[in-house]
Write a protein that holds these residues in place. Structure first.
Motif, mmCIF file in Angstrom:
data_model
loop_
_atom_site.group_PDB
_atom_site.id
_atom_site.type_symbol
_atom_site.label_atom_id
_atom_site.label_comp_id
_atom_site.label_asym_id
_atom_site.label_seq_id
_atom_site.Cartn_x
_atom_site.Cartn_y
_atom_site.Cartn_z
ATOM 1 N N ASN A 184 2.274 6.483 -6.981
ATOM 2 C CA ASN A 184 1.193 7.314 -7.511
ATOM 3 C C ASN A 184 1.509 8.796 -7.326
ATOM 4 O O ASN A 184 1.312 9.617 -8.235
ATOM 5 N N ALA A 185 2.030 9.151 -6.120
ATOM 6 C CA ALA A 185 2.381 10.541 -5.865
ATOM 7 C C ALA A 185 3.525 10.995 -6.771
ATOM 8 O O ALA A 185 3.517 12.117 -7.288
ATOM 9 N N PHE A 188 2.425 1.725 -3.397
ATOM 10 C CA PHE A 188 1.418 2.213 -4.342
ATOM 11 C C PHE A 188 1.222 3.722 -4.215
ATOM 12 O O PHE A 188 1.213 4.454 -5.211
ATOM 13 N N PHE A 189 1.078 4.199 -2.990
ATOM 14 C CA PHE A 189 0.850 5.631 -2.792
ATOM 15 C C PHE A 189 2.074 6.454 -3.198
ATOM 16 O O PHE A 189 1.948 7.540 -3.772
ATOM 17 N N LEU A 201 0.830 -1.212 0.000
ATOM 18 C CA LEU A 201 0.000 0.000 0.000
ATOM 19 C C LEU A 201 0.861 1.257 0.000
ATOM 20 O O LEU A 201 0.585 2.223 -0.732
ATOM 21 N N ALA A 202 1.935 1.245 0.802
ATOM 22 C CA ALA A 202 2.831 2.403 0.844
ATOM 23 C C ALA A 202 3.529 2.600 -0.497
ATOM 24 O O ALA A 202 3.647 3.735 -0.985
ATOM 25 N N ASN A 226 2.214 11.603 -10.320
ATOM 26 C CA ASN A 226 1.427 12.840 -10.390
ATOM 27 C C ASN A 226 2.334 14.069 -10.323
ATOM 28 O O ASN A 226 2.061 15.089 -10.984
#
Length: 387
Positions: free
Chosen positions: A36-37, A32-33, A29-30, A40
């Motif tokens: 993703n960040a 992935f974030f 999960l970490a 972006n």
């Protein structure tokens, strides 16, 4: 041969599998974030990474303990914020603990007026937001001080006004270092003597002259050493030039206001912890002390407080952590702490929000865990040992 199905029937094996699965899920999960960040930020044209820390800061700081200048990099600005945060937090912890102990003991006094005043203070503090205390000390007390030309003089060498407290600054530290080492040696010597005296009393029942040795090593010698160091050191004494004082070192009003707010606010909570800890000690203990001929002050110092500490330390740890976190309220009055300098000025100049916020959170986390570890160690040292 053990089959996989039989292993799954073992509760310990299942617990390990669940924990490993949870850790893998959190890591995924970490990742992935973070990815993703990062994507972006690349699409938005925002640079990432920690290379910005070596850019020239160009930010002026009115209260510096680390020798920082505007020509230094942002990493130097970061350390200024850490140093200022630690300074106000450590001093606030010490002073609030002392004030809280005094108020907590006064709350239990048999003198009605003293107990009522202490109780009113505790109830007032615990029901008022900390931000009110910060603004009150800054705008209601510090701002009401006179202008520099009408400063309040302290022996003609220190001057208090609405721009802060200007104090002399030593031009050389050799004598002060010698005095500091001598005081440290006296402290170590007194600690060793006190430990030897306690073991001697437990072994033979004879009291060691701890009080007299303490007066010599902790009072007389430090006073003489500091007096010699002050007289042997050249000082840059502030002088009024124009509309303000020049020379010396200025303790800015933001520091004084934040420190006063943290101390007066936290002392109310510590006082209630002290009251509860003292009342948790069995009344039979105080009666036993009185039966041995101890005076009330001796009963409080030798019987009640040592036992009450076992109850007080865990909630006191929480208050010390609150002092560290509440120091961020200094941003409301522009005190140059970690939040104001790094998350404020540096973030506005660089735009590196994720990196700056992550570093700030890491600092508070590391310091908080260190405080918790230290207090837990002390709590374990004073814990009641039973068979």
């Amino acid at each position: 041969m053990t089959s996989p199905l039989s292993l799954l029937n073992d509760k310990r094996v299942r617990d390990w599998i669940y924990q490993i699965a949870l850790v893998v899920f959190l890591v995924a999960l970490a990742v992935f974030f973070v990815r993703n960040a990062s994507e972006n930020m690349v699409k938005a044209g925002i640079a990432s990474g920690f290379g910005f820390l070596w850019r020239t800061s160009g930010i002026e700081v009115p209260f510096v303990l680390t020798g920082y200048t505007q020509a230094d990099n942002i990493l130097g600005l970061f350390w200024v914020g850490v140093a200022n945060t630690m300074l106000v937090s450590v001093i606030a912890v010490v002073l609030s603990t002392l004030l809280g102990f005094v108020i907590g003991v006064a709350r239990l006094s048999s003198h009605w007026l003293l107990s009522a005043i202490a109780g009113a203070y505790i109830e007032f503090v615990r029901n008022i937001p900390l931000l009110f205390f910060v603004l009150f000390w800054y705008f209601g007390v510090i701002a009401a001080l006179p202008q520099p030309r009408q400063s309040l003089s302290v022996f003609g060498v220190a001057f208090l006004n609405n721009r802060g407290l200007t104090i002399p600054l030593p031009e050389g530290l050799e004598s002060l270092r010698v005095a500091g080492l001598l005081i440290l040696a006296c402290l170590v010597g007194y600690t060793a003597f006190a430990l030897w005296g306690r073991r001697r009393q437990e072994r033979t029942g004879r009291h060691a002259p701890t009080l007299r040795v303490g007066l010599v090593l902790l009072v007389a010698v430090p006073l003489l050493a500091l007096t010699w160091a002050v007289l042997a050191t050249r000082w840059d004494v502030p002088a009024l030039r124009g509309f303000n004082y020049r020379g010396g070192f200025v303790v800015i009003p933001e520091f004084v206001a934040l420190l006063a707010a943290l101390v007066t606010y936290t002392a109310g909570f510590i006082a209630e912890i002290v009251r509860g800890g003292i009342q948790s000690v069995s009344h039979g203990q105080t009666e036993a002390g009185a039966a041995l001929g101890l005076r009330p002050g001796q009963i409080l110092r030798l019987v009640t407080i040592p036992q009450a500490l076992r109850v007080m330390i865990p909630p006191m740890t929480n208050q010390y952590l609150n002092v560290l976190k509440n120091s961020s309220f200094g941003a409301a009055i522009a005190y140059p702490d970690l939040v104001s300098l790094f998350m404020g000025s540096a973030l506005n100049n660089t735009g590196q929000a994720i990196e700056i916020i992550a570093m700030t959170l890491a600092v508070y986390l590391v310091i908080g865990l260190a405080v918790s570890a230290l207090m837990n160690w002390y709590n374990a040292r004073i814990a009641l040992v039973t068979r």
